[in-house]
Design an enzyme around this catalytic site. Structure first.
Site, PDB file in Angstrom:
ATOM      1  N   SER A 171       0.846  -1.199   0.000  1.00 30.11           N
ATOM      2  CA  SER A 171       0.000   0.000   0.000  1.00 30.11           C
ATOM      3  C   SER A 171       0.877   1.243   0.000  1.00 30.11           C
ATOM      4  O   SER A 171       2.020   1.228   0.492  1.00 30.11           O
ATOM      5  CB  SER A 171      -0.903   0.008   1.233  1.00 30.11           C
ATOM      6  OG  SER A 171      -1.553   1.258   1.388  1.00 30.11           O
TER       7      SER A 171
ATOM      8  N   TYR B 122      -3.050  -0.756  10.343  1.00 30.88           N
ATOM      9  CA  TYR B 122      -3.001  -1.072   8.904  1.00 30.88           C
ATOM     10  C   TYR B 122      -1.674  -0.635   8.280  1.00 30.88           C
ATOM     11  O   TYR B 122      -1.010  -1.396   7.581  1.00 30.88           O
ATOM     12  CB  TYR B 122      -4.172  -0.403   8.191  1.00 30.88           C
ATOM     13  CG  TYR B 122      -4.215  -0.642   6.696  1.00 30.88           C
ATOM     14  CD1 TYR B 122      -4.731  -1.834   6.185  1.00 30.88           C
ATOM     15  CD2 TYR B 122      -3.748   0.321   5.819  1.00 30.88           C
ATOM     16  CE1 TYR B 122      -4.774  -2.041   4.818  1.00 30.88           C
ATOM     17  CE2 TYR B 122      -3.790   0.121   4.446  1.00 30.88           C
ATOM     18  CZ  TYR B 122      -4.302  -1.067   3.943  1.00 30.88           C
ATOM     19  OH  TYR B 122      -4.342  -1.280   2.588  1.00 30.88           O
TER      20      TYR B 122
END
Length: 680
Positions: free
Chosen positions: A557, A570
């Site tokens: 990500s 996350y």
């Protein structure tokens, strides 16, 4: 419907019925034909035509466009210019000058058989029972005993114009006959109506099968070799999964292959028998069989309980010997005009107590090769039950395997796609980015395993991608080491090995530090950091054993390098994944395995994570409506364009394709340009 249309419809229906039953013929084996009248579009006159299954078609799925259509008078006129068996190949080229109309399939080598036989309908089939008689040492004696005067023995002759002349002569001189047993090959039957031809074909097959059943000995393969009988189910499958990558690597020495595994009872029975080594060494006989299986298989000569280490070592030794033997076979029979050797690796590998591994350029070819060797086992069983199995000679096998016509057929095959022959394992592939990646890889020719926590959804996506020759769905909780191991084992058993792993499974909870619980932290790290580790660890032994290189892709990500708000768990686990890429690139590089990452951002549309609550949380964080979140992300990028799952799939395609074969340890941003996430 016109007369011609009715004739074609009858032929297609008969072909489909015959081809649907494996007792009648193997996949893509045999051919059928019908004669009738049509209209010459130039003269408007009636003309006699032959409709015959074209080269490369399959009876079970035959459609009108798979037929070759020829002027019957012109094909039969070729008898006057036939130059003899030494120049058979010229006759196939001549068929092109006999074609009627436009389109249609290319005429096959068996066209002469159908055209020259004076019957309105002709079937040529490869039934196991018929080939068993055809390959029996005393098949010429057995044929009249079994069928009386209704079926005539034809000694082995390579398919071609002369074989057509031979069968035509038998039809003319034996008016009571309804068909032939073709030595070493199969059967041919005929009739004046489509129904009669089908009835005669079915009668020959059923009569042969009944004779073998009634007169065959109880143990045609002899007794059971001590220690070579089948392992228990779970142990057998575990050993197959452990050996599959090594065997696939050996079978792919010359070019990459996809594999298929079967532990069908007939295979296990054969491998446990006393006669298995001698019969396997004789090889197959029917041309359709050995063109798919090579002239003979590679047989492991160790008992079923041999260790994995001992089995691997022996397989490697046998593979070297197999390649040397195949080279000797080629050198013994090739001449100056022979095509170059196509490869010396086995296409069938037999492991006693475990089963059969078969190989091909794609899954369908690999599966069909295994089906053909199972046909060959049935043929050997039948021949040995009433006589002695005697296939055609290696010299005759070579004449067909390296026939110029066979080479031309291979050259006509379409160029393979970029990922053909590659086996991909994609986690979290039942939705969103994972689904898009699975779809793109399948479209580029890869075999794909759709792995997901939800088995039903995984299987649904796999079905959307194609048949089980293209994709399968498996259940996989990436946080559970045993579940991951089972999923990787399922992959290597389904397709022979593994080449391409995509660590995509993920989830997210958007919370600030003080609201993030220990459970929140553990869940996200278990699925993404630990899950990626477990998948990579489980796949690595197979990647290494194959010695074919491979790719591991991490869908990380932008957040792995960008410190966004309210996202501690996350972003931390994504940073963990990002460093796994670097670590594994260094560790696995010596095995030719490339490890790379992709950093998407703001993939809202079609995303399972965003649909599962993450979108609402991030929208609240940024103070926008959830339905506007995708455009919000796009507006803050340099390119001002929204990122969708297909964009990430494109990056996977490029990273795992041939163009970036020297790239490893990198991360590719797919974020439309987020300056704060630029890699430094």
């Amino acid at each position: 419907m016109s007369v011609a249309g009715h004739t074609v419809a009858e032929l297609i229906a008969r072909s489909n019925r015959l081809g649907a039953d494996p007792a009648n013929t193997n996949y893509a084996g045999g051919n059928t034909s019908a004669k009738g009248t049509g209209i010459d579009p130039v003269t408007g006159q009636s003309v006699d035509l032959l409709w015959v299954k074209g080269s490369g078609g399959d009876l079970g799925t035959l459609r009108p466009e798979g037929l070759a259509v020829l002027r019957l008078d012109r094909v039969r006129a070729l008898r006057a210019v036939y130059p003899g068996v030494d120049r058979e190949d010229e006759m196939v080229a001549a068929f092109d000058y006999c074609r009627h109309g436009t389109g249609g399939a290319a005429p096959s080598i068996d066209t002469a058989m159908h055209a020259l036989v004076d019957a309105a309908h002709v079937d040529h089939l490869h039934p196991d029972a018929g080939i068993a008689i055809a390959t029996a040492a005393d098949g010429a004696v057995l044929t009249p005993q079994i069928f009386g005067a209704k079926v005539v023995w034809v000694p082995w002759r390579r398919p071609g114009f002369q074989l057509g002349l031979d069968i035509a002569a038998i039809k003319d001189t034996h008016p009571e006959a309804v068909g032939c047993i073709l030595g070493g090959h199969g059967i041919t039957a005929w009739g004046e109506s489509s129904a009669q031809a089908e009835q005669n074909s079915s009668w020959i097959i059923a009569t042969a099968a009944a004779y073998l059943h009634t007169h065959g000995v109880a143990a045609p393969f002899g007794g059971v070799r001590h220690g070579f009988d089948a392992l228990p189910d779970a142990e057998r499958r575990a050993k197959a999964a452990a050996l599959a990558p090594t065997i696939r690597g050996l079978a792919s020495t010359d070019k990459p292959m996809v594999g298929h595994f079967t532990d069908a009872p007939a295979v296990l029975e054969f491998l446990a028998s006393e006669k298995a080594p001698a019969l396997a060494a004789l090889g197959t006989s029917c041309p359709d069989h050995f063109l798919r299986t090579k002239v003979r298989p590679m047989l492991l000569d160790l008992p079923a309980d041999a260790t994995i280490e001992a089995s691997v070592a022996r397989l490697q030794e046998l593979h070297e010997a197999y390649r040397a033997d195949y080279r000797a076979y080629y050198d013994a029979h090739a001449d100056a005009d022979s095509p170059a050797m196509r490869g010396a690796d086995p296409l069938i590998v037999l492991v006693p107590g475990v089963g059969m591994f078969s190989y091909g350029a794609n899954k369908q070819t690999a599966r069909v090769a295994g089906e053909f060797y199972l046909n060959a086992i049935n043929v050997m069983r039948g021949a040995e039950s009433v006589s002695t199995y005697r296939p055609i000679s290696d010299a005759e096998k070579f004449r067909i395997e390296y026939w110029a016509l066979e080479e031309a057929k291979l050259q006509r095959m379409p160029k393979p796609k970029s990922h053909q022959g590659r086996i991909a394992f994609v986690t979290g592939a039942a939705s969103g980015i994972g689904k898009a990646i699975a779809a793109r890889l399948a479209a580029e020719g890869a075999c794909v395993v759709v792995a997901d926590l939800d088995l039903g959804k995984a299987q649904d996506v796999a079905s959307e991608l194609g048949s089980t020759d293209v994709a399968i769905g498996v259940a996989c909780n990436v946080a559970d080491a045993a579940a991951v191991r089972a999923a990787i084992d399922a992959t290597v058993l389904a397709f022979g090995g593994i080449d391409l792993v995509v660590n995509n499974a993920g989830l997210s909870l958007s919370k600030p530090l003080l609201e993030t619980t220990e459970a929140d932290w553990d869940l996200q790290h278990d699925v993404m950091a630990k899950g990626s580790f477990l998948v990579s660890k489980a796949a690595a032994p197979a990647l290494i054993a194959q010695q074919m290189g491979g790719d591991i892709i991490y869908i990380s990500s932008k957040n792995s390098v960008f410190a966004g708000p309210n996202n501690i768990a996350y972003s931390a686990t994504k940073a963990d994944q990002a460093h796994q890429v670097r670590l594994l690139a260094v560790e696995l590089g010596e095995h030719g395995v490339r490890v790379n990452g992709i950093n998407p951002d703001g993939v809202v549309r079609g995303s399972g994570i965003f649909a599962g609550g993450w979108g609402a949380q991030r929208a609240a964080t940024y103070g926008v409506k959830e339905e506007d979140l995708g455009q919000f992300y796009a507006n803050r990028t340099i390119l001002k364009r929204e990122v969708v799952p297909a964009n990430v799939a494109d990056a996977v395609f490029v990273l795992t394709g041939p163009e970036l074969s020297r790239t490893t340890g990198v991360h590719i941003p797919v974020d439309s340009g987020v300056a704060a996430a630029f890699l430094r």
